[in-house]
Every structure is written in C-alpha cells, then in structure tokens.
Scaffold this motif. Structure first.
Motif: not given
Length: 402
Positions: A6-15, A98-102, A269-274, A285-289
């Motif tokens: 649930x990457x869009x959830x701000x809390x882990x309650x549902x999980x 969470x960054x949309x990679x996979x 801290x920055x996200x895997x797409x940063x 440093x670069x983005x992954x692609x």
C-alpha cells in the motif's frame, strides 16, 4: 510490507489489520521485532502451502519456508540472523515499487544463477519493470556485513554467468567459445544463457547489477565503492572500440556488467526515481534509467564511425582529385571516363594520345577520320580522260580522203 502493498497509504493500519487477520487464520506469524519496532512477518507452513497454490500457477515464485526451529538449550528461535537483511531487501523493493519501478508481484528474492562450476550466485532481489525502462535489474543489498572484496567476487560471478552458453547451444557456437578465452565476446547475446532467463535489457552489455547499502555510514559506503571500482574494473568497465578510425571516443559496453550503487537511506529520503544512483565509472548521481543508459556507447559509436567514414571518403576524393591529369593541349582536367580510358589496360591501347583530354582526343579522331575519308574518296574516283594533243589534224585528213 506496508510500503510494498500500500505505497499510497500514509499509515500502516490497513496492512497491519490484514496481517493480524491472516495470523488469526494461522497463515502468518511474527518472527522477530527489530530495534526500531518493525515486525518481521513470515508465512507459516499452512500459509506457505496456500501461497504456492495461489501464486506459482501464475509464474510467481514463492520463497523457501522459514521453519520455526528453536535452540535446545536457550529456547531462542533459530534462523533469525538474516532478519535485518531481509527487512532491508523488502524495504528496497518497497521503495522501488513506490517510485513506480516494478509491480508488487514483479519482485523476486534469492534467485539463483548457476555457474559452470555448479556454484550458485543468488541475487537478493530481482526486479522486472519494462514499463519504467528497467526490463531487469539484479540487486545486492549489503548492510556492510560483507567485505568489499566479497562484493567484487559477486560481481565477477555475475559477469561469468553472463558469458555462459545454454546446454543445448549448437556445436558451432560451443566450438567457437572454446577456441580461445575471449571467443565468447564474439557470440551474440541472443545465443547466451542469460537471454533464456531474462528479457533483453534494451541497452548494451550484460544484466545490470545494483548494490544498495543499508544501515551503514557514508565513509564505509565510499570505501566499498572505491574497491568495487578499482578491483572490479574488468567486469564493469567498457572497452575501446577496435577501429582504424581516429577520434573515436565512444566506448564498447558489449561485454560489461552495468553496475549502479546507492543507499537505502537515499531511496527512502528522495525516492528511487530521483537522482540517487551512481554508475561505476561516473562521478555524479543520476536517475536509474539515466545511470543505466550509455550515451557514449553504441549509438555514439555509429554516429562517430559514419562521420569518420564520410571524412575519410572526402580525404580520399581530395587526394584522387589532386592526381587527376590535365590536358597538355587545352589545359582542361580529364573527366573520370577519359582518365579511366587512358589508364585501364583494356582501353589504353585504343585511347590515342593519353596526354590529351576527351574533347581533344575526339578532335584527333575526327581529323583522322576526315583524312581517311578523303583518301578513300580520292581512291574510289574514276580517272579523268587524257587531252588530245592535235584534235584538228585527224579531221583534216578525213576531209582530204573524202
């Protein structure tokens, strides 16, 4: 688990509620609690069996069952030494997702890669995210529990695995690969074992590898990366292109393992797409692609080679033009046709004066033909009658006889 599912959830309650529900049905259990109060959940034997029935028909591999085994003396649960590492692997997958990679079901852990000596190199995490520009990426998660040279050895084994042929490779390819140590370099990747396991990467080289460092200091990471760069250069570094052209700056990545490094803390801290990935051999440093791309690779080589071919062609044309003959009579340069006529063995014998151009040669031919025609006409004309020296004498005699 919360960030992965649930990457869009701000809390882990549902999980957490779902895990508690699965626990009530004896499908999962808490194996340990980390220092930061994160809980490590694993499947029970019953849950493992149901997961296999649910996922494996869809081609999704289920990890090995973590059995509950206790120390006979202390009563402590055994086999929990990898919990911190497992948590780091899952957290890495969560940050990528969470960054949309996979896709969440597109991650696999502990995937084996069997070498020729039967040693199995297991990747901590494998992600396939073609929609994100990463068809496949092998990840090694290191909490600095391994020596830097052990990581170099892992890189070497991935490089060796990428150079293997499948068991059913055709005899010609096998004989070629055995002919000399570097002969495998000339075997197309489509004929190698790794292409039976993973899709094409869309870039030059072997399957890319990422080293993600977790729970360590910047100094230790820097030292480890320095060792990887220096001691592992043979496996990740591109080569120079074998070409006679000068000024070719493009590199040959065809036999290299693309290696990128980052830290779990940067991903969080920055996200895997940063721009948090650094490719070995590069400074920033670069983005992954972007880190996986080769802007100085095959595309640049084709462009530079085409440009060098054009320049070489121009140079040769200029040298050839400088050698073009000039007519000794009118001063005009020879045409290509006339030049060939005066130099080719099959035509030079009939080219007349080889030091005159085509038009002057045509004039010579025309004059010769005109002279020959005049001579022919003169020879063919009837002879003119001879003049009578005394025309009146005969007639006078005739009249007198009459």
């Amino acid at each position: 688990m919360w960030k992965l599912t649930r990457p869009d959830n701000k809390h882990d309650k549902l999980t957490r509620d779902n895990l508690l529900d699965l626990e009530d049905h004896h499908l999962v259990r808490i194996e340990s609690v980390q220092e930061d109060q994160r809980q490590v959940w694993v499947l029970t034997k019953r849950g493992h069996g149901e997961a296999k029935q649910l996922l494996e028909p869809k081609g999704i591999r289920v990890s090995v069952l973590r059995k509950q085994e206790y120390d006979p003396d202390t009563g402590e649960l055994l086999g929990t030494g990898y919990d911190d590492h497992a948590a780091a692997v899952t957290s890495t997958a969560a940050e990528l997702h969470r960054a949309g990679i996979g896709h969440r079901l597109g991650f696999q852990t502990e995937i084996g890669h069997r070498l020729g000596n039967s040693y199995v190199q297991r990747a901590d995490l494998v992600v396939r995210a073609p929609e994100a520009g990463v068809p496949v990426l092998l990840l090694e998660i290191d909490r600095r529990t391994e020596d830097a040279h052990d990581l170099v050895a892992k890189l070497r084994r991935y490089w060796e695995w990428g150079r293997l042929l499948p068991r059913d490779a055709d005899k010609h390819t096998v004989d070629l690969a055995r002919s000399r140590p570097d002969a495998i370099d000339h075997v197309d990747h489509e004929k190698r074992l790794w292409r039976r396991v993973y899709p094409p990467t869309g870039r030059e080289g072997l399957v890319p590898v990422a080293f993600v460092f977790a729970d360590t200091t910047e100094a230790k990471v820097a030292n480890t990366v320095a060792v990887l760069e220096e001691a592992g250069r043979r496996y990740w570094a591109p080569r120079r292109h074998q070409t006679l052209h000068r000024g070719i700056t493009a590199k040959d990545y065809g036999q290299a393992v693309p290696v990128v490094v980052t830290t779990l803390e940067q991903l969080q801290e920055h996200g895997a797409d940063a721009a948090v990935w650094r490719r070995l051999g590069r400074k920033s440093e670069q983005t992954l692609t972007a880190a996986l791309d080769n802007p100085d690779g095959e595309a640049l080589f084709r462009d530079q080679e085409a440009r060098a071919d054009a320049e070489e062609e121009q140079r040769r044309a200029a040298e050839l033009e400088a050698q073009r003959p000039v007519c000794k009579r009118c001063g005009q340069k020879f045409t290509d046709q006339r030049w060939e006529e005066t130099t080719a063995h099959r035509t030079a014998w009939n080219a007349g004066d080889v030091f005159v151009c085509g038009p002057c040669h045509a004039d010579d031919v025309a004059r010769k033909e005109a002279a020959a025609e005049a001579a022919r006409l003169q020879a063919a004309a009837p002879p003119e009658p001879e003049d009578d020296p005394e025309p009146d004498r005969g007639r006078g005699w005739f009249r007198r006889r009459a």
